[in-house]
Every structure is written in C-alpha cells, then in structure tokens.
Design a protein around this motif. Structure first.
Motif, PDB file in Angstrom:
ATOM      1  N   ASP A  10      11.881  41.365 -16.564  1.00 34.18           N
ATOM      2  CA  ASP A  10      12.536  42.168 -17.593  1.00 34.18           C
ATOM      3  C   ASP A  10      11.846  43.522 -17.663  1.00 34.18           C
ATOM      4  O   ASP A  10      10.651  43.645 -17.372  1.00 34.18           O
ATOM      5  CB  ASP A  10      12.438  41.479 -18.962  1.00 34.18           C
ATOM      6  CG  ASP A  10      13.345  40.263 -19.045  1.00 34.18           C
ATOM      7  OD1 ASP A  10      14.479  40.339 -18.539  1.00 34.18           O
ATOM      8  OD2 ASP A  10      12.917  39.229 -19.586  1.00 34.18           O
ATOM      9  N   VAL A  45      14.878  24.500 -21.566  1.00 41.03           N
ATOM     10  CA  VAL A  45      13.507  24.610 -22.086  1.00 41.03           C
ATOM     11  C   VAL A  45      13.331  23.839 -23.386  1.00 41.03           C
ATOM     12  O   VAL A  45      12.899  24.378 -24.397  1.00 41.03           O
ATOM     13  CB  VAL A  45      13.064  26.061 -22.356  1.00 41.03           C
ATOM     14  CG1 VAL A  45      11.608  26.231 -21.965  1.00 41.03           C
ATOM     15  CG2 VAL A  45      13.924  27.078 -21.743  1.00 41.03           C
ATOM     16  N   GLU A 101       9.803  29.948 -18.143  1.00 43.00           N
ATOM     17  CA  GLU A 101       8.419  30.046 -17.676  1.00 43.00           C
ATOM     18  C   GLU A 101       7.418  30.207 -18.820  1.00 43.00           C
ATOM     19  O   GLU A 101       6.221  30.143 -18.615  1.00 43.00           O
ATOM     20  CB  GLU A 101       8.274  31.243 -16.713  1.00 43.00           C
ATOM     21  CG  GLU A 101       8.879  31.023 -15.335  1.00 43.00           C
ATOM     22  CD  GLU A 101      10.339  31.442 -15.234  1.00 43.00           C
ATOM     23  OE1 GLU A 101      11.010  31.505 -16.284  1.00 43.00           O
ATOM     24  OE2 GLU A 101      10.799  31.704 -14.117  1.00 43.00           O
ATOM     25  N   GLY A 140      17.913  34.110 -25.820  1.00 40.77           N
ATOM     26  CA  GLY A 140      18.513  33.768 -24.523  1.00 40.77           C
ATOM     27  C   GLY A 140      19.243  34.963 -23.942  1.00 40.77           C
ATOM     28  O   GLY A 140      19.378  35.109 -22.734  1.00 40.77           O
ATOM     29  N   HIS A 180      15.626  37.210 -34.261  1.00 41.17           N
ATOM     30  CA  HIS A 180      15.865  37.515 -32.855  1.00 41.17           C
ATOM     31  C   HIS A 180      14.637  37.104 -32.056  1.00 41.17           C
ATOM     32  O   HIS A 180      13.519  37.471 -32.410  1.00 41.17           O
ATOM     33  CB  HIS A 180      16.126  39.027 -32.724  1.00 41.17           C
ATOM     34  CG  HIS A 180      16.693  39.441 -31.414  1.00 41.17           C
ATOM     35  ND1 HIS A 180      16.804  40.739 -31.027  1.00 41.17           N
ATOM     36  CD2 HIS A 180      17.196  38.719 -30.381  1.00 41.17           C
ATOM     37  CE1 HIS A 180      17.337  40.807 -29.824  1.00 41.17           C
ATOM     38  NE2 HIS A 180      17.580  39.581 -29.410  1.00 41.17           N
ATOM     39  N   VAL A 181      14.837  36.322 -30.986  1.00 43.19           N
ATOM     40  CA  VAL A 181      13.697  35.870 -30.181  1.00 43.19           C
ATOM     41  C   VAL A 181      13.945  36.178 -28.711  1.00 43.19           C
ATOM     42  O   VAL A 181      15.076  36.266 -28.257  1.00 43.19           O
ATOM     43  CB  VAL A 181      13.430  34.352 -30.341  1.00 43.19           C
ATOM     44  CG1 VAL A 181      13.232  33.977 -31.796  1.00 43.19           C
ATOM     45  CG2 VAL A 181      14.541  33.508 -29.728  1.00 43.19           C
ATOM     46  N   TRP A 182      12.864  36.330 -27.990  1.00 44.07           N
ATOM     47  CA  TRP A 182      12.928  36.498 -26.536  1.00 44.07           C
ATOM     48  C   TRP A 182      11.982  35.483 -25.903  1.00 44.07           C
ATOM     49  O   TRP A 182      10.876  35.257 -26.414  1.00 44.07           O
ATOM     50  CB  TRP A 182      12.509  37.912 -26.133  1.00 44.07           C
ATOM     51  CG  TRP A 182      12.254  38.056 -24.647  1.00 44.07           C
ATOM     52  CD1 TRP A 182      13.168  38.327 -23.680  1.00 44.07           C
ATOM     53  CD2 TRP A 182      10.993  37.927 -23.978  1.00 44.07           C
ATOM     54  NE1 TRP A 182      12.556  38.367 -22.443  1.00 44.07           N
ATOM     55  CE2 TRP A 182      11.225  38.114 -22.594  1.00 44.07           C
ATOM     56  CE3 TRP A 182       9.693  37.645 -24.412  1.00 44.07           C
ATOM     57  CZ2 TRP A 182      10.211  38.061 -21.646  1.00 44.07           C
ATOM     58  CZ3 TRP A 182       8.676  37.571 -23.462  1.00 44.07           C
ATOM     59  CH2 TRP A 182       8.948  37.784 -22.087  1.00 44.07           C
TER      60      TRP A 182
END
Ligand code: AMP
Length: 553
Positions: free
Chosen positions: A423, A233, A331, A304, A325-327
């Motif tokens: 998720d 991505v 997509e 990730g 912290h990332v999500w």
C-alpha cells in the motif's frame, strides 16, 4: 534475574475456558445454513469444542496437522476455532469464493488432513474432493437428518455424529505458545495464494490489542455481529475478542443481504458489527428503501477497503451509528490501524473530524509503521508526502507457509526487518495513516482479491490479442472491478464480447473483467514493464463514467 510471576502460556484455548467460567451463560446466536436460528451459550460452545477435540483425536489428528474449513460464520465454525487450535492442530480456514482450482491448490499446499464444510459448499467439495490428495475425510457440518444422500464423496462424515460419539471430558494441552494455531491464505499478492501461519502467541497479543478502548473498544456489554467472514483473517479476530471480553456473538451464516442482516441486527439487539463497505452498502440501501432505522446498533467497523466519506456521513448523520474505519491485512492478523480520535480531535468542528475519520487511522499497539521513498529512506509524517507503507510487530508475518521464494521482508538501513504492505500512504503529525494508492498488482472487489496477472495471461492467450493489461477500476457497488486494456494484433478483428466470452470456464465467474478498452498502445517503463499507474490515472474512472473515458481513449 527473572521475574517471579506465574508462567501461563498465551494459548487460544484459554479464551474459551475464560468465556465458559466467567461468561458461561452469554449467548451465541447463529443463522444456520439449515435456515433456522440456533441459540446456545459460551458454556455449550466450550463443551462441544472439547467433544470436537476428542473426536479429532479419535480420527488420528496430531499436533500441527492442518484441518481445513469451508464454512460461513456460525457456531459450529466457532467450535472448530477452539477445538482444532486448542488441541494443538492448525485450523485452516479456506475462502470458498475462490475458484475450485485455487481451493484444491490451497488444500494440497497446506496438506489438509480433514476438511469440514457447510452444506452450501457441497458442490465445491464434489468438484475438488478427487484432487485433494492429503484429505482423509470430508465432514459435513450438519446433523444426520440433513446429510446429503447422493454426495458421491468417499469418506463423508457427519459433524453432529462426531460430537455425539465423543466425551466432553478433555483437558486442553499446554502447548508452546509459539506453536502454529491457524492458517489463512491470501490472494492479495502476485502468483499463487500464500499461507499466513498465525501462532497462539501472535493471535493472543492481537486479541488483547484489538479489544482495547482506542481500538475496537469491546466489552461484556456489547452484542457483536461479525459480517466479515470467519474465512477472512478470523473475522478480524472478533471470535477471539468476544470470548476474551464476554460479549454476546451473533453469526449471520450465509444470509448477507441487507434485509436478512437488518432483521438479525434488530432481533438480537446488536450493538457492534464489522464488515467491508460493499456489505454496508447493501444494508444502507435496504434501510433507506424501507424507511427503517437501527434501534440498537451504535457502532460499525468498516475495513478491507476504504470507507467513503459519503458512507461515513450516512451512518453517522442519518442513522446515529458511529463508524470505526480500520485498515489491516491477512499478514497482520489483521489489524494495522484503527481510526479513533485523540484528545485534541474531540473539540474539532464536525467537518474537520470527518476528514480525520476518513483516514485509515493510527497504529494499534504492537504495530509499528513507516513510509519510505524509492531509496528506502523514511519519509516525513506531514500528512502530504506519500510513500510505500512498511510495518512490523508481534502479529505481523515473518514468512509465508512453505514458501519457496525469497523472504517477503525488507531490511532497512539500520538492519531492521519490515514487511512491505504493497500500500502507498501518507502519515500525518498525529500518526494517522491514509492510503493513497496501491503498488501491488491486484484488484479488490467487494473485499475479495482478483489477480490481474491471471486475467492478463488469459487475454494474452487469445490469438487476436497483442498486449493486455488489467487494472482496478473504481466501481460504485464493488469498490473496484477489473478493467481490461487491450491492443489487438494487426488486422485482427476482436470484439469486447468475444474476448469476455474467452474467460468462460477459465476463472471464477465473478473474476471476469467488467469491460474491455481497445487502445493502440500500452505505456511501458524503461524495463519494459507496463506502467499500471498511468493506466489507472487514465482509465481508473472508466466504469463510473464510461462515456467520458471513452472519449479520452
Ligand atoms: P486482506 O489481506 O485481504 O485483508 O487485504 C489487505 C489489503 O486490503 C490492504 O493491504 C489494503 O490494500 C486493503 N485495505 C484493507 N483495509 C483498507 C482500508 N480501510 N482502506 C483501504 N484499503 C484497505
């Protein structure tokens, strides 16, 4: 009545034009596959991207043609990011960690016209070249001096030759901002990898949103090292963000071990980096063993896979590096949520703040999200009730590229379209989302997907196997690894070693399950489907404490 403001299309080429004009002497530093460190500026990058656009035009590349890359993070890859998308063609970044069959499948499905590759991937190119039906030539991303002599590939071209032979005079075309710019396949779904086709507009809006202070907070004072690959991505959008804000970029090339990363971070005085937890574990082990510390790194973006509270504390308490912290998902372009504090969290005691920071975070502008129950109704934001996580937004996928199946979207009771992430999460009253489980049937090992169904199908093809299920088991180093649960056929004699040997040559080696548990029966639901959540509950910790689980089994 329309507004009376200038109409300027949101185009990826505008980023490199801006970086050249306003940050022209800002550096881009790359560790090359050739082994040395390469250094140049945004101005140089823009000139060479224009040369590449001319070279592609000479090769007959037309708007919307797909151009594949199999490449590490480096300056030539960046030139393709701008040269290919900027001229109106579609940059298709291929994940070189996939099995050669999947790489060939993806190149054919995308109908790639040319494929650029770093020399590291020459063996992979050799393995797939004959099967890539639409590819007119393969282009080695190197100079004449390093060109392979015995490649045995028809139509092998040299990157630096293409650049040298091409003029730097090129005017970026004014494209439709909804035109496709970039294509990235995800294996995080069941079945074959699926293509997510970004547009110039979706990429630009994502770049604006991701750079904001309450998102990644990027500026011209930053030195950014994306460890996350440019084939995942778009390295989470950092190559675009750096141009938008004029930040110095540092590319690690193929050297992703702790020692090499540390040396580069220090030598280039990197302030911000980004990657999956597995990479950071390697880096932390290196600095711990050598007793070193970080002299310039102030922040690190971790995503990730979930960032553990232990990693969070280690970075912040021992090394003074703030964790973001990332999500996200392929997509979603990919940013979905980023864990930055709200005003009321600032005064909180440290322990409470850690609990907030361990969550995946709150929605980035442009992303809306909700959690729903089995009936599709929205669930409360109380931080305790968990449900399926749905998202929508201007950088969220509407459909997969050349998809033959049904739309991936769900329509809710109000007729609104949402993308189901696969998720399972909670959302608290402040809007912080926390992943609690995953409903999709895939395993994420070191930031890369492994398809559990493929692994089950292979096991089922073994004559001594009656039933097989593959689950994501927790793993100290790789976050998750595949664990195979098997029922043998009656009277069949099958060992763990025999079954694992059966996988050889059928999949990428790193997909091979870590272990096999033999059981008398596998739990099935009312419709005959394997109840993976029961298996995960029972065997999820198997690879962490095998002896204990073995007793349970
Ligand atoms: P990908 O499309 O390969 O980027 O994978 C996206 C998926 O990775 C998400 O749907 C999640 O299952 C998982 N993921 C990404 N970021 C996180 C995170 N911070 N915590 C837990 N899971 C994550």
């Amino acid at each position: 009545m329309n507004g009376l403001m200038m109409q300027k299309k949101l185009l990826i080429s505008s980023l490199i034009v801006h970086a050249d004009r306003h940050h022209g002497d800002t550096q881009i530093v790359s560790r090359r596959v050739e082994g040395d460190i390469h250094r140049y500026t945004f101005r140089d990058c823009h000139r060479r991207a224009r040369q590449m656009a001319n070279a592609l035009t000479s090769l007959g590349v037309k708007p919307s043609d797909r151009i594949g890359t199999l490449a590490w993070n480096g300056y030539r890859h960046l030139e393709l990011y701008y040269g290919v998308s900027g001229m109106g063609a579609i940059l298709h970044t291929i994940n070189p960690r996939l099995h050669e069959d999947q790489v060939a499948y993806i190149a054919n499905h995308a109908e790639d016209q040319y494929v650029f590759f770093d020399l590291t991937f020459l063996p992979l190119i050799k393995a797939v070249a004959g099967r890539c039906n639409t590819v007119k030539a393969f282009i080695a991303m190197t100079d004449q001096a390093h060109m392979p002599t015995d490649a045995g590939i028809d139509n092998l071209l040299c990157y630096e030759d293409l650049i040298e032979q091409s003029s730097s005079v090129y005017a970026w075309p004014v494209l439709d901002e909804d035109a496709a710019s970039t294509l990235c396949y995800t294996s995080g779904t069941t079945g074959n990898p699926k293509g997510v086709l970004y547009s110039h507009r979706s990429s630009m809006l994502h770049t604006y949103a991701a750079a904001l202070p309450d998102a990644l907070n990027c500026s011209a004072r930053e030195v950014i090292l994306p460890v996350v690959p440019m084939f995942h991505v778009n390295a989470w959008g950092l190559p675009y963000i750096a141009c938008m804000v004029g930040a110095k970029l540092v590319f690690p090339g193929p050297a992703l071990d702790g020692k090499s990363l540390y040396e580069l971070l220090e030598a280039e005085q990197v302030t911000l980096s980004a990657g999956v937890p597995t990479v950071w574990q390697g880096l932390l082990s290196h600095v711990e063993e050598t007793g070193q510390s970080f002299s310039s790194m102030r922040r690190t973006i971790i995503g990730g896979a979930a960032c553990t509270p232990a990693m969070l504390r280690k970075f912040q308490e021992t090394y003074g590096v703030a964790v973001l912290h990332v999500w996200g998902m392929t997509e979603l372009s990919p940013m979905g949520t980023i864990c930055t504090m709200k005003a009321r969290h600032v005064e909180m005691p440290q322990e409470k703040r850690y609990a907030v920071q361990s969550k995946q975070g709150r929605a980035v502008y442009g992303v809306d999200m909700k959690i729903v129950g089995a009936d599709g109704m929205e669930l409360p934001w109380d931080g305790a009730t968990s449900g399926d996580l749905l998202v929508r937004g201007h950088s969220v996928v509407r459909d997969y590229f050349r998809s033959e199946g049904d739309s991936p979207l769900q329509i809710d009771h109000e007729g609104q379209e949402w993308f189901p992430t696969g998720d399972v999460a909670t959302i608290d009253a402040d809007g912080f989302m926390q992943i609690t489980d995953r409903s999709k049937d895939v395993i994420k090992s070191g930031g890369e997907w492994i398809g559990s169904i493929d692994l089950e199908n292979i096991a089922m093809a073994h004559p001594a196997v009656s039933q097989a299920a593959c689950i994501a088991a927790k793993h100290a180093k790789w976050d998750e690894r595949p664990l195979l649960i098997v029922v043998r056929k009656q009277q069949a004699d099958l060992t763990r070693e025999e079954l694992l040997a059966f996988y050889e040559g059928k999949i990428a080696k790193w997909w091979t399950p870590d272990d096999v548990v033999f059981v008398d029966e596998i739990p099935l639901g009312a419709t005959g489907k394997i109840l993976k959540n029961q298996l995960r509950e029972r065997f999820g910790d198997f690879l962490m404490q095998p002896a204990e689980c073995q007793r349970v089994a």
